[in-house]
Every structure is written in structure tokens, then in C-alpha cells.
Design an enzyme around this catalytic site. Structure first.
Site, PDB file in Angstrom:
ATOM      1  N   SER A 139     -26.622   9.211  32.831  1.00 38.24           N
ATOM      2  CA  SER A 139     -26.357  10.056  33.993  1.00 38.24           C
ATOM      3  C   SER A 139     -27.664  10.761  34.340  1.00 38.24           C
ATOM      4  O   SER A 139     -28.209  11.512  33.529  1.00 38.24           O
ATOM      5  CB  SER A 139     -25.263  11.066  33.629  1.00 38.24           C
ATOM      6  OG  SER A 139     -25.048  11.970  34.684  1.00 38.24           O
ATOM      7  N   LYS A 165     -26.315   6.117  36.567  1.00 41.51           N
ATOM      8  CA  LYS A 165     -25.460   6.972  37.420  1.00 41.51           C
ATOM      9  C   LYS A 165     -26.342   8.061  38.003  1.00 41.51           C
ATOM     10  O   LYS A 165     -27.020   8.775  37.263  1.00 41.51           O
ATOM     11  CB  LYS A 165     -24.331   7.561  36.576  1.00 41.51           C
ATOM     12  CG  LYS A 165     -23.655   8.794  37.154  1.00 41.51           C
ATOM     13  CD  LYS A 165     -22.381   9.141  36.383  1.00 41.51           C
ATOM     14  CE  LYS A 165     -22.176  10.636  36.236  1.00 41.51           C
ATOM     15  NZ  LYS A 165     -20.963  10.965  35.463  1.00 41.51           N
ATOM     16  N   LEU A 166     -26.321   8.166  39.322  1.00 44.21           N
ATOM     17  CA  LEU A 166     -27.126   9.184  39.993  1.00 44.21           C
ATOM     18  C   LEU A 166     -26.233  10.335  40.427  1.00 44.21           C
ATOM     19  O   LEU A 166     -25.195  10.125  41.060  1.00 44.21           O
ATOM     20  CB  LEU A 166     -27.802   8.603  41.237  1.00 44.21           C
ATOM     21  CG  LEU A 166     -28.736   7.409  41.034  1.00 44.21           C
ATOM     22  CD1 LEU A 166     -29.307   6.984  42.394  1.00 44.21           C
ATOM     23  CD2 LEU A 166     -29.864   7.759  40.070  1.00 44.21           C
ATOM     24  N   LYS A 167     -26.650  11.537  40.126  1.00 42.88           N
ATOM     25  CA  LYS A 167     -25.970  12.708  40.655  1.00 42.88           C
ATOM     26  C   LYS A 167     -26.405  12.861  42.109  1.00 42.88           C
ATOM     27  O   LYS A 167     -27.609  12.740  42.415  1.00 42.88           O
ATOM     28  CB  LYS A 167     -26.365  13.948  39.851  1.00 42.88           C
ATOM     29  CG  LYS A 167     -25.819  13.943  38.427  1.00 42.88           C
ATOM     30  CD  LYS A 167     -24.307  14.094  38.416  1.00 42.88           C
ATOM     31  CE  LYS A 167     -23.794  14.352  37.008  1.00 42.88           C
ATOM     32  NZ  LYS A 167     -22.332  14.537  36.983  1.00 42.88           N
ATOM     33  N   ASP A 193     -22.322  10.164  41.413  1.00 41.29           N
ATOM     34  CA  ASP A 193     -21.358  11.209  41.058  1.00 41.29           C
ATOM     35  C   ASP A 193     -21.685  12.469  41.853  1.00 41.29           C
ATOM     36  O   ASP A 193     -22.784  13.012  41.740  1.00 41.29           O
ATOM     37  CB  ASP A 193     -21.448  11.500  39.552  1.00 41.29           C
ATOM     38  CG  ASP A 193     -20.412  12.515  39.075  1.00 41.29           C
ATOM     39  OD1 ASP A 193     -19.580  12.957  39.894  1.00 41.29           O
ATOM     40  OD2 ASP A 193     -20.440  12.863  37.871  1.00 41.29           O
ATOM     41  N   ASN A 195     -19.654  15.320  41.895  1.00 39.85           N
ATOM     42  CA  ASN A 195     -19.056  16.539  41.337  1.00 39.85           C
ATOM     43  C   ASN A 195     -18.441  17.430  42.424  1.00 39.85           C
ATOM     44  O   ASN A 195     -18.737  18.627  42.518  1.00 39.85           O
ATOM     45  CB  ASN A 195     -20.076  17.322  40.490  1.00 39.85           C
ATOM     46  CG  ASN A 195     -20.375  16.647  39.174  1.00 39.85           C
ATOM     47  OD1 ASN A 195     -21.484  16.161  38.958  1.00 39.85           O
ATOM     48  ND2 ASN A 195     -19.387  16.589  38.279  1.00 39.85           N
ATOM     49  N   GLU A 218     -18.051   8.615  42.221  1.00 42.82           N
ATOM     50  CA  GLU A 218     -17.262   9.489  41.340  1.00 42.82           C
ATOM     51  C   GLU A 218     -17.059  10.863  41.990  1.00 42.82           C
ATOM     52  O   GLU A 218     -18.028  11.514  42.384  1.00 42.82           O
ATOM     53  CB  GLU A 218     -18.013   9.615  40.008  1.00 42.82           C
ATOM     54  CG  GLU A 218     -17.346  10.472  38.960  1.00 42.82           C
ATOM     55  CD  GLU A 218     -18.167  10.537  37.658  1.00 42.82           C
ATOM     56  OE1 GLU A 218     -19.128   9.747  37.500  1.00 42.82           O
ATOM     57  OE2 GLU A 218     -17.868  11.402  36.822  1.00 42.82           O
ATOM     58  N   ASP A 243     -12.948  12.049  38.384  1.00 47.61           N
ATOM     59  CA  ASP A 243     -13.316  12.736  37.148  1.00 47.61           C
ATOM     60  C   ASP A 243     -12.532  14.057  37.124  1.00 47.61           C
ATOM     61  O   ASP A 243     -11.423  14.116  36.576  1.00 47.61           O
ATOM     62  CB  ASP A 243     -14.846  12.952  37.146  1.00 47.61           C
ATOM     63  CG  ASP A 243     -15.372  13.801  35.992  1.00 47.61           C
ATOM     64  OD1 ASP A 243     -14.564  14.349  35.223  1.00 47.61           O
ATOM     65  OD2 ASP A 243     -16.608  13.937  35.845  1.00 47.61           O
ATOM     66  N   LYS A 267     -12.551  11.705  30.162  1.00 44.88           N
ATOM     67  CA  LYS A 267     -13.212  12.641  29.249  1.00 44.88           C
ATOM     68  C   LYS A 267     -12.098  13.287  28.451  1.00 44.88           C
ATOM     69  O   LYS A 267     -11.228  13.973  29.023  1.00 44.88           O
ATOM     70  CB  LYS A 267     -13.965  13.735  30.015  1.00 44.88           C
ATOM     71  CG  LYS A 267     -15.183  13.245  30.790  1.00 44.88           C
ATOM     72  CD  LYS A 267     -15.809  14.404  31.551  1.00 44.88           C
ATOM     73  CE  LYS A 267     -16.985  13.911  32.389  1.00 44.88           C
ATOM     74  NZ  LYS A 267     -17.453  14.970  33.326  1.00 44.88           N
ATOM     75  N   GLY A 295     -19.063  11.849  29.831  1.00 42.13           N
ATOM     76  CA  GLY A 295     -19.710  12.681  28.824  1.00 42.13           C
ATOM     77  C   GLY A 295     -19.858  14.100  29.323  1.00 42.13           C
ATOM     78  O   GLY A 295     -19.732  14.366  30.525  1.00 42.13           O
TER      79      GLY A 295
HETATM   80  O1  OSB Z   1     -19.500  14.978  36.092  1.00 42.51           O
HETATM   81  O2  OSB Z   1     -19.756  13.553  34.574  1.00 42.51           O
HETATM   82  C1  OSB Z   1     -19.945  14.685  35.000  1.00 42.51           C
HETATM   83  C2  OSB Z   1     -22.189  16.597  32.589  1.00 42.51           C
HETATM   84  C3  OSB Z   1     -21.604  17.838  32.618  1.00 42.51           C
HETATM   85  C4  OSB Z   1     -20.532  18.060  33.439  1.00 42.51           C
HETATM   86  C5  OSB Z   1     -20.034  17.018  34.224  1.00 42.51           C
HETATM   87  C6  OSB Z   1     -20.604  15.757  34.189  1.00 42.51           C
HETATM   88  C7  OSB Z   1     -21.727  15.556  33.376  1.00 42.51           C
HETATM   89  C8  OSB Z   1     -22.476  14.307  33.324  1.00 42.51           C
HETATM   90  C9  OSB Z   1     -23.293  14.046  32.081  1.00 42.51           C
HETATM   91  O3  OSB Z   1     -22.533  13.523  34.239  1.00 42.51           O
HETATM   92  C10 OSB Z   1     -22.727  12.957  31.278  1.00 42.51           C
HETATM   93  C11 OSB Z   1     -23.343  12.851  29.906  1.00 42.51           C
HETATM   94  O4  OSB Z   1     -22.950  13.607  29.005  1.00 42.51           O
HETATM   95  O5  OSB Z   1     -24.185  11.992  29.723  1.00 42.51           O
HETATM   96 MG    MG Z   2     -18.439  13.368  36.859  1.00 35.50          MG
END
Ligand code: OSB
Ligand code: MG
Length: 373
Positions: A139, A165-167, A193, A195, A218, A243, A267, A295
Site C-alpha cells: 500500500s 495499491k495507491l492511496k 484506495d 478511504n 477500494e 473496506d 481486516k 492491513g
Molecule cells: O485503508 O487499507 C486501508 C492503513 C491504515 C488504515 C487503513 C488502511 C491502511 C493501509 C495500509 O492501506 C495497509 C498495510 O498495513 O499495509
Molecule cells: Mg482501505
């Protein structure tokens, strides 16, 4: 078993580099571990470890680490009195406490760890793992410039990560994704992702992501926006993955029925524990819905459990199960390493990896023994 002691450990681990998402910049991981001493019918007392995935603030989920600590002490532990505690009924015993799934998950995990260690059984074997290593995805956070993002992605590919995976967030989406797709070519699996950073009025904008051949998008919309995700899914070619919106097996079943999720990020912490995570896996698999293991920047304690969960047959997409050094220069357990793009599934008794006592002491900022009543 009977719980004879419960201790909470608050840790602080610096991150190797800041991790930026649409909701927060993280420069360190404030981890919360639950340690239980469980006495079994044969008189043996076994230690079990759980990792609470909550962040220090309610930015990803309503729960946060200190809320989990309070909930564990005041509302969960009193329900686990007596000598008939087993991991499989912890969820039921805690059911009258609403929500607070990350707190419940951490406690159930510690109980399950002790139970499996006592039985000499690995979580992989208990849960029905079908592989002994899992593909490792990474990520990648939001960067100040596309150039810096490309450098980061190149570095991870050189380390062997098999999926990127790109935020993303408004203002950092189409062009960074275009640049990364161009850099890595069409064959490297790529996903994004958000969020929960968008709303349904962004649908025409998000549709522009369709041209990049993404594995999935995501959680583009809000946690509660199940119906809106279904509406967005109908307007996009990119598969919709949830998620934050999936906090239980019921929510997973609803999302599938509504067409809000073609893929689910599982998760265990978010859904109340590894046993509920397995139930979601089973529901998704029965419906032909792909799942993958998310994660939460776990230390090795929780990373061990995620690697085993991801070895179940329905986990058909690479998870956010990176090597320890993706986040930490030094983990608190034996480090997880990436080998040929994969992470090994732990085969030792228990679900968690036990922290090294010296590393635990070095990273710990607070500790508290909870009264058992
Ligand atoms: O949205 O998946 C998520 C980390 C913290 C909170 C939310 C997310 C994440 C990650 C990191 O994307 C995933 C990782 O632990 O590698
Ligand atoms: Mg996520």
C-alpha cells in the site's frame, strides 16, 4: 480456560517513512497489544497475544486505541469471567456490547492465540489454509509529487511486491494513477484506495480511472454509503471493493446482495475478529466474490495472523501483507520478509507471533494490568 491475567501494552514504533492517506499522515505506529495468561483444565497456563488495530484517533474508524483499552477493561473483560472461556464463544459472550469491534477482535485474538498454543496448533491449520506462502502487495501512500510517488513504486517493485495499491484523494488521483500505470506497464496488478474521500457526485470523475485497467477501487465513498457504492459500481467498469463499510458478516452479505461490493477487503480487526473474518470469507466465496486481506500497519504480532488468514482459498487477490521493513526498521517480532514476492505463512502454534521481550520493552510507552474482578 480461565483468564488469570490481562495486560495491555502501548507501544510506539517509528515508521521508515511517513504514510499519508486521505485521512491522515502517519509518522509512527502507536500499537496496542493485549497479553493474556490463560489457565487450562490440565493446569497449564499459557500466554496469548492479540494486536488491536485501532489507530490513536478516530480517523479511520470510530474506535481508537484508548477507547479500545477502556472498552476491554470496563465492558469486555467482565464478560469473560469463569473457567469456561473458549475462543469460539468469545464473540457470543461479547455480543451485548454494541460495536467496538476492534477492541473485541484484539481480546478474542489473544484468547485464540493462547488456545492454539495450548493445543500445539497453528492458526493456518485451524482456519484451513491451503498454501504455505501468500503473495505480497504493498500500500503506497499519497506523495507530495508524482515524481516521488514513481520513485517509491519503483523501489517496491524492485523489492518484489507483486501488486501495487495507491492511496488516492481528490486532487491526487487520475494523473498519479496514469503515471504509475505508464511506469509499471499493463501487467503489474494495480489498485487504488480512497478511504472514503469522495461522494457520489464525483462519479463522472472517478469513471476516468476506468481506462487504467485497475484490479479494483477500494472504498471511494463514505463508510455508511452502501447504497451509493452500489450506484457508483453501476457507473464504473472498475470493480468496487469495500473496506470501511464492511464491519460484520451481515454487512458483507448486504453489500453483496446490493451489488455494492464485487470484492471485499477483509481486516479481522474491523469486523470483530479472525473468526468473523473467516465467516466473511466463507460468505464471499459462496457468492463468487473475491476477498483479500487488508492491513493496518500491524507489528509482527498481527502480521503473522494476517499471513495465515490470507492462505484461505477465497483470498484470490494479493493482500496488503508486506514485509516488516515496509513500515519498520526493526519489528518487535522476528521480521516478516518478502521472498520471491511472497510472505511465508507461519506454521508455529498460535495465531500471533510473540513479541521479543527486549523489543517490547524498548518500544513500550505504557503498560497496565487489568483487574479481573
Ligand atoms: O485503508 O487499507 C486501508 C492503513 C491504515 C488504515 C487503513 C488502511 C491502511 C493501509 C495500509 O492501506 C495497509 C498495510 O498495513 O499495509
Ligand atoms: Mg482501505
Amino acid at each position: 480456560m480461565q483468564l488469570r491475567g490481562v495486560r495491555l501494552h502501548w507501544l510506539k514504533l517509528p515508521l521508515v517513512r511517513p504514510f499519508t492517506t486521505s485521512f491522515k499522515v502517519q509518522t509512527e505506529r502507536e500499537a496496542l497489544l493485549v497479553e493474556v495468561a490463560a489457565e487450562f483444565d490440565d493446569g497449564r497456563t499459557v500466554t496469548g497475544w492479540g494486536e488491536c488495530v485501532a489507530l490513536p484517533d478516530p480517523s479511520y474508524s470510530p474506535e481508537y486505541a484508548d477507547s479500545c483499552a477502556v472498552v476491554i477493561e470496563r465492558f469486555l473483560l467482565p464478560r469473560l469471567r469463569g473457567d469456561d472461556v473458549i475462543a469460539e464463544t468469545v464473540g457470543h459472550r461479547l455480543h451485548r456490547v454494541k460495536g467496538n469491534r476492534m477492541a473485541k477482535a484484539a481480546l478474542e485474538m489473544a484468547v485464540l492465540d493462547a488456545q492454539l498454543r495450548h493445543a500445539g496448533r497453528s492458526f493456518a491449520s485451524y482456519a484451513g489454509a491451503v498454501v504455505d506462502r501468500v503473495p505480497s502487495g504493498v500500500s503506497v501512500g499519497i506523495h507530495d509529487s508524482v515524481g516521488e510517488l514513481l520513485d517509491a513504486v519503483s523501489g517496491y517493485l524492485a523489492e518484489g511486491y507483486v501488486r501495487i495499491k495507491l492511496k488516492i484523494q481528490p486532487g491526487f488521483d487520475i494523473e498519479p494513477v496514469r503515471a504509475v500505470r505508464k511506469l509499471i506497464g499493463d501487467d503489474v496488478p494495480l489498485q487504488v484506495d480512497a478511504n472514503a474521500a469522495y461522494t457520489l457526485v464525483d462519479a463522472p470523475h472517478l469513471r476516468r480511472l476506468d481506462e487504467f485497467g485497475l484490479l479494483l477501487i477500494e472504498q471511494p465513498l463514505g463508510d455508511e454509503d452502501m447504497r451509493q457504492h452500489a450506484a457508483l459500481a453501476r457507473q464504473m467498469a472498475t470493480p468496487m471493493c469495500l473496506d470501511e463499510s464492511i464491519d460484520s458478516a451481515e454487512a458483507a452479505a448486504d453489500a453483496i446482495a446490493l451489488g455494492a461490493a464485487a470484492v471485499i477487503n477483509i481486516k479481522a480487526g474491523r469486523v470483530g475478529g479472525y473468526l468473523e473474518a473467516i465467516r466473511i470469507h466463507d460468505i464471499a466465496r459462496a457468492n463468487g466474490i473475491a476477498v483479500w486481506c487488508g492491513g493496518m500497519l500491524e507489528t509482527g504480532v498481527g502480521r503473522a495472523a494476517n499471513a495465515a488468514l490470507a492462505a484461505l482459498p477465497g483470498f484470490t487477490l494479493p493482500g496488503d501483507i508486506s514485509a516488516s521493513d515496509r513500515f519498520y526498521r526493526e519489528d518487535i517480532t522476528e521480521p516478516f520478509v518478502i521472498d520471491d514476492g511472497h510472505i511465508a505463512v507461519p506454521q508455529t502454534p498460535g495465531i500471533s507471533a510473540a513479541p521479543d521481550p527486549d523489543r517490547l520493552a524498548a518500544c513500550r510507552v505504557a503498560v497496565r494490568d487489568l483487574p479481573l474482578g
